[in-house]
Design an enzyme around this catalytic site. Structure first.
Site, PDB file in Angstrom:
ATOM      1  N   ASP A   1      80.445 125.234 104.841  1.00 34.97           N
ATOM      2  CA  ASP A   1      80.503 124.505 106.123  1.00 34.97           C
ATOM      3  C   ASP A   1      79.284 123.596 106.251  1.00 34.97           C
ATOM      4  O   ASP A   1      78.214 123.900 105.745  1.00 34.97           O
ATOM      5  CB  ASP A   1      80.522 125.521 107.282  1.00 34.97           C
ATOM      6  CG  ASP A   1      81.174 124.950 108.533  1.00 34.97           C
ATOM      7  OD1 ASP A   1      81.595 123.776 108.515  1.00 34.97           O
ATOM      8  OD2 ASP A   1      81.260 125.682 109.536  1.00 34.97           O
TER       9      ASP A   1
ATOM     10  N   HIS B   1      92.361 121.372 109.560  1.00 36.33           N
ATOM     11  CA  HIS B   1      91.227 121.284 110.493  1.00 36.33           C
ATOM     12  C   HIS B   1      90.392 120.025 110.278  1.00 36.33           C
ATOM     13  O   HIS B   1      90.044 119.326 111.241  1.00 36.33           O
ATOM     14  CB  HIS B   1      90.370 122.549 110.346  1.00 36.33           C
ATOM     15  CG  HIS B   1      89.108 122.538 111.123  1.00 36.33           C
ATOM     16  ND1 HIS B   1      89.062 122.317 112.481  1.00 36.33           N
ATOM     17  CD2 HIS B   1      87.792 122.717 110.739  1.00 36.33           C
ATOM     18  CE1 HIS B   1      87.806 122.362 112.903  1.00 36.33           C
ATOM     19  NE2 HIS B   1      87.017 122.599 111.868  1.00 36.33           N
TER      20      HIS B   1
HETATM   21 FE1  N7H Z   1      84.959 122.787 112.002  1.00 40.86          FE
HETATM   22  N1  N7H Z   1      86.080 126.465 109.108  1.00 40.86           N
HETATM   23  O1  N7H Z   1      85.449 127.271 108.521  1.00 40.86           O
HETATM   24  O2  N7H Z   1      87.281 126.424 108.997  1.00 40.86           O
HETATM   25  N2  N7H Z   1      84.891 123.037 109.979  1.00 40.86           N
HETATM   26  N3  N7H Z   1      85.047 124.796 112.259  1.00 40.86           N
HETATM   27  N4  N7H Z   1      84.839 122.533 114.018  1.00 40.86           N
HETATM   28  N5  N7H Z   1      84.712 120.797 111.746  1.00 40.86           N
HETATM   29  C1  N7H Z   1      84.710 122.047 109.045  1.00 40.86           C
HETATM   30  O3  N7H Z   1      83.069 119.377 106.372  1.00 40.86           O
HETATM   31  C2  N7H Z   1      85.202 125.762 111.289  1.00 40.86           C
HETATM   32  C3  N7H Z   1      84.847 123.509 114.960  1.00 40.86           C
HETATM   33  C4  N7H Z   1      84.659 119.846 112.755  1.00 40.86           C
HETATM   34  O4  N7H Z   1      84.235 115.082 108.620  1.00 40.86           O
HETATM   35  C5  N7H Z   1      84.770 122.604 107.733  1.00 40.86           C
HETATM   36  O5  N7H Z   1      81.516 120.705 107.055  1.00 40.86           O
HETATM   37  C6  N7H Z   1      85.137 127.063 111.913  1.00 40.86           C
HETATM   38  C7  N7H Z   1      84.922 122.950 116.284  1.00 40.86           C
HETATM   39  C8  N7H Z   1      84.421 118.537 112.186  1.00 40.86           C
HETATM   40  O6  N7H Z   1      85.918 115.747 107.446  1.00 40.86           O
HETATM   41  C9  N7H Z   1      84.996 123.948 107.887  1.00 40.86           C
HETATM   42  C10 N7H Z   1      84.937 126.856 113.257  1.00 40.86           C
HETATM   43  C11 N7H Z   1      84.955 121.579 116.111  1.00 40.86           C
HETATM   44  C12 N7H Z   1      84.354 118.714 110.820  1.00 40.86           C
HETATM   45  C13 N7H Z   1      85.106 124.236 109.301  1.00 40.86           C
HETATM   46  C14 N7H Z   1      84.890 125.435 113.465  1.00 40.86           C
HETATM   47  C15 N7H Z   1      84.880 121.338 114.677  1.00 40.86           C
HETATM   48  C16 N7H Z   1      84.537 120.140 110.568  1.00 40.86           C
HETATM   49  C17 N7H Z   1      84.679 121.858 106.413  1.00 40.86           C
HETATM   50  C18 N7H Z   1      84.778 127.833 114.367  1.00 40.86           C
HETATM   51  C19 N7H Z   1      85.048 120.496 117.132  1.00 40.86           C
HETATM   52  C20 N7H Z   1      84.107 117.644 109.775  1.00 40.86           C
HETATM   53  C21 N7H Z   1      83.272 121.692 105.936  1.00 40.86           C
HETATM   54  C22 N7H Z   1      84.503 129.100 114.203  1.00 40.86           C
HETATM   55  C23 N7H Z   1      85.688 120.609 118.266  1.00 40.86           C
HETATM   56  C24 N7H Z   1      85.406 116.956 109.390  1.00 40.86           C
HETATM   57  C25 N7H Z   1      82.560 120.490 106.493  1.00 40.86           C
HETATM   58  C26 N7H Z   1      85.171 115.832 108.394  1.00 40.86           C
HETATM   59  C27 N7H Z   1      84.517 120.715 109.318  1.00 40.86           C
HETATM   60  C28 N7H Z   1      85.422 125.463 109.912  1.00 40.86           C
HETATM   61  C29 N7H Z   1      84.747 124.858 114.702  1.00 40.86           C
HETATM   62  C30 N7H Z   1      84.823 120.087 114.105  1.00 40.86           C
HETATM   63  C31 N7H Z   1      85.091 124.919 106.713  1.00 40.86           C
HETATM   64  C32 N7H Z   1      85.282 128.408 111.256  1.00 40.86           C
HETATM   65  C33 N7H Z   1      84.963 123.728 117.599  1.00 40.86           C
HETATM   66  C34 N7H Z   1      84.267 117.230 112.952  1.00 40.86           C
END
Ligand code: N7H
Length: 497
Positions: free
Chosen positions: A227, A360
């Site tokens: 992440d 996501h």
């Molecule tokens: Fe997310 N996950 O583990 O599944 N997120 N996220 N997120 N997220 C991203 O690119 C995760 C949450 C964004 O630029 C990755 O860093 C989990 C909220 C955005 O391509 C993974 C939770 C919000 C991106 C996860 C969570 C976002 C992103 C890929 C909560 C906004 C970048 C790794 C527990 C409302 C997208 C990475 C891009 C990436 C996970 C929360 C937003 C693995 C587990 C609440 C903008």
């Protein structure tokens, strides 16, 4: 933004800043030789101090005036969030100025091990907090003004917020301290220094201790995915973005900078809105769902089919490799390569067979689905960190969480309505985004008030119309608050006076 700084303000500000920067750097120069941040392969690195200095000089960005956590991303080793109520505003202001301000870590300090402090200290205030301090200026952000509890239904949390911690519903959180370091001892010692300096002027409401996961899981959140890969590069701070990394005008993250077109008080410049959410993750339940619903691709075993389903829900494999570039199996070398793991746009072939529309990362940053990246004005800078212990064998074998773990979610932006709120409400929770009628909810963070969520968007490439109904929320909101993380000069010249 319309700024009406007086000359006197600027002088005050410059004097305050110089002394603060000197005190901080003098303190930390004696101290640190190793970084307080992790640096796992696959994550973007911070710019070097010289590169950031050159970029910020040409953009006129004052890195010593911006709180450090805003720029560092998801790389803290140990971090404690301490939420507080101000009970004696005059004493709080005076101690904030004399004892706490010299400890606040700025962005420039974070760029070299030698200038990093023992413990990063940052502070941010809720609307209630600013009001308690007698600050009546309108920051012009509706979400911030109303607070997160008032936003909970729109965010998709269950009606009545039954899962919110009482500390987040009581309405007495005025601010939060962020303490980050490489050891829990450092964090605790600094927490003690700060709270004893503030004495009876505050009461602690709640503290959440968070930490990087152990061993090879460092940098991975609790479901197991790397992440923090795709955080935007702020123009004027990092002018050499990695391939595929969004490069955003500073005003998307910092108030009063280029592209922040909202009218703000002048002192708000170079502050940022900090969204905090305690997001519990039901890891054994998530794993059970994957086991029960594998993608039945002939070339894969059922276990691999389950892995593929998880990867397509996120849009990346656990290693960080994007499914768009590695559609059938994980590619750890790609995941670890920060020059390649973000280098894709979803264009050509722009369909969901490689990466589902519901994934996501496609929901929260649709890249070429919106046209040029510059058409996307909904970027956030994520600075969260996992909290809670590893899954126990008893939890894994019973497919049931008995201990709380999750993500201490932190996002910075200049406009909550265009940033976090928009991503959660308008994209992740909206089954019609990106393709009307066939995309469904973001299977990771999409929220439907605790009701079942459907998701499709070509999640199963072997049966593109396969509709998944997810009964359990794998992520449960335990509550949070909206804060404003002011510049150091704003603390010196406005908040503490
Ligand atoms: Fe997310 N996950 O583990 O599944 N997120 N996220 N997120 N997220 C991203 O690119 C995760 C949450 C964004 O630029 C990755 O860093 C989990 C909220 C955005 O391509 C993974 C939770 C919000 C991106 C996860 C969570 C976002 C992103 C890929 C909560 C906004 C970048 C790794 C527990 C409302 C997208 C990475 C891009 C990436 C996970 C929360 C937003 C693995 C587990 C609440 C903008």
């Amino acid at each position: 933004m319309k700024i009406s700084s007086t000359f006197a303000n600027l002088v005050l500000c410059a004097v305050g800043l110089l002394s603060v920067a000197h005190t901080q750097e003098a303190r930390s120069l004696q101290k640190r030789s190793t970084s307080l941040l992790i640096n796992p392969p696959g994550l973007p690195q911070l710019p070097t101090a010289n590169a950031a200095k050159a970029a910020s000089a040409s953009a006129g960005l004052n890195l010593t005036d911006i709180q450090g956590d805003i720029v560092v991303g998801m790389t803290k080793k140990q971090e404690t969030f301490t939420f507080f109520t101000i009970v004696d505003a005059p004493t709080f202001k005076s101690k904030l100025r004399s004892e706490i301000l010299p400890l606040i870590t700025n962005a420039r300090q974070m760029l070299k091990n030698e200038t990093q402090p023992d413990t990063l200290v940052n502070i941010a205030f809720s609307q209630n907090g600013l009001t308690t301090l007698g600050i009546t200026d309108n920051l012009n952000d509706t979400a911030f003004k109303n607070g997160q509890l008032n936003n909970s239904q729109a965010l998709g949390d269950p009606v009545g917020t039954p899962d919110w911690l009482p500390e987040f519903t009581a309405g007495n959180i005025h601010g939060v301290f962020l303490f980050a370091s490489d050891t829990v001892d450092n964090v605790n010692a600094t927490l003690e220094t700060v709270t004893s300096a503030l004495g009876a002027s505050i009461t602690q409401v709640y503290s959440l201790q968070a930490a990087v996961r152990p061993g090879n899981e460092a940098g991975h959140e609790h479901f197991g995915f790397l992440d923090g890969i795709s955080n935007p590069a702020i123009q004027g701070f990092d002018d050499t973005p990695l391939p595929g990394q969004a490069s955003v005008p500073a005003g998307e993250i910092l108030l009063g900078e280029q592209n922040d077109n909202v009218i703000r008080p002048d002192w708000a410049k170079d502050g940022s809105f900090l969204v905090f959410r305690q997001l519990q993750q039901l890891v054994p339940e998530f794993n059970k769902y994957l086991t029960d619903n594998p993608i039945r691709e002939p070339a894969l075993t059922p276990e691999q089919g389950s892995e593929l389903l998880g990867a397509r829900m996120v849009g990346r494999w656990k290693s960080g490799a994007p499914v768009f570039l590695s559609p059938l199996v994980d590619n750890p070398a790609l995941g670890a390569n920060s020059s390649a793991n973000n280098d894709f746009t979803y264009a050509a072939p722009n369909n969901a067979s490689l990466c589902p529309f519901s994934a996501h990362i496609r929901k929260t940053r649709p890249r070429a689905d919106l046209g040029a990246e510059s058409k996307n004005t909904h970027h956030i800078l994520r600075g969260g960190i996992p909290y809670g212990p590893e899954v126990t064998t008893a939890e894994a074998s019973s497919n049931t969480s008995t201990i709380e773990r999750g993500l201490a979610f932190v996002a910075y932006q200049s406009n909550i309505g265009a940033g976090f709120q928009f991503l959660q409400q308008t994209w992740a929770n909206n089954p019609n985004f990106f393709v009307k009628g066939t995309t469904g909810f973001d299977p990771i963070i999409g929220a439907n008030h605790g009701n079942p969520r459907w998701t499709e968007g070509n999640l199963d490439p072997t049966i593109p119309t396969r509709n998944f109904t997810i009964i359990t929320d794998f992520i449960v909101s335990r509550g949070g608050e909206y804060f404003f993380s002011p510049s150091l000069s704003a603390i010196a010249n406005k908040i503490s006076v």
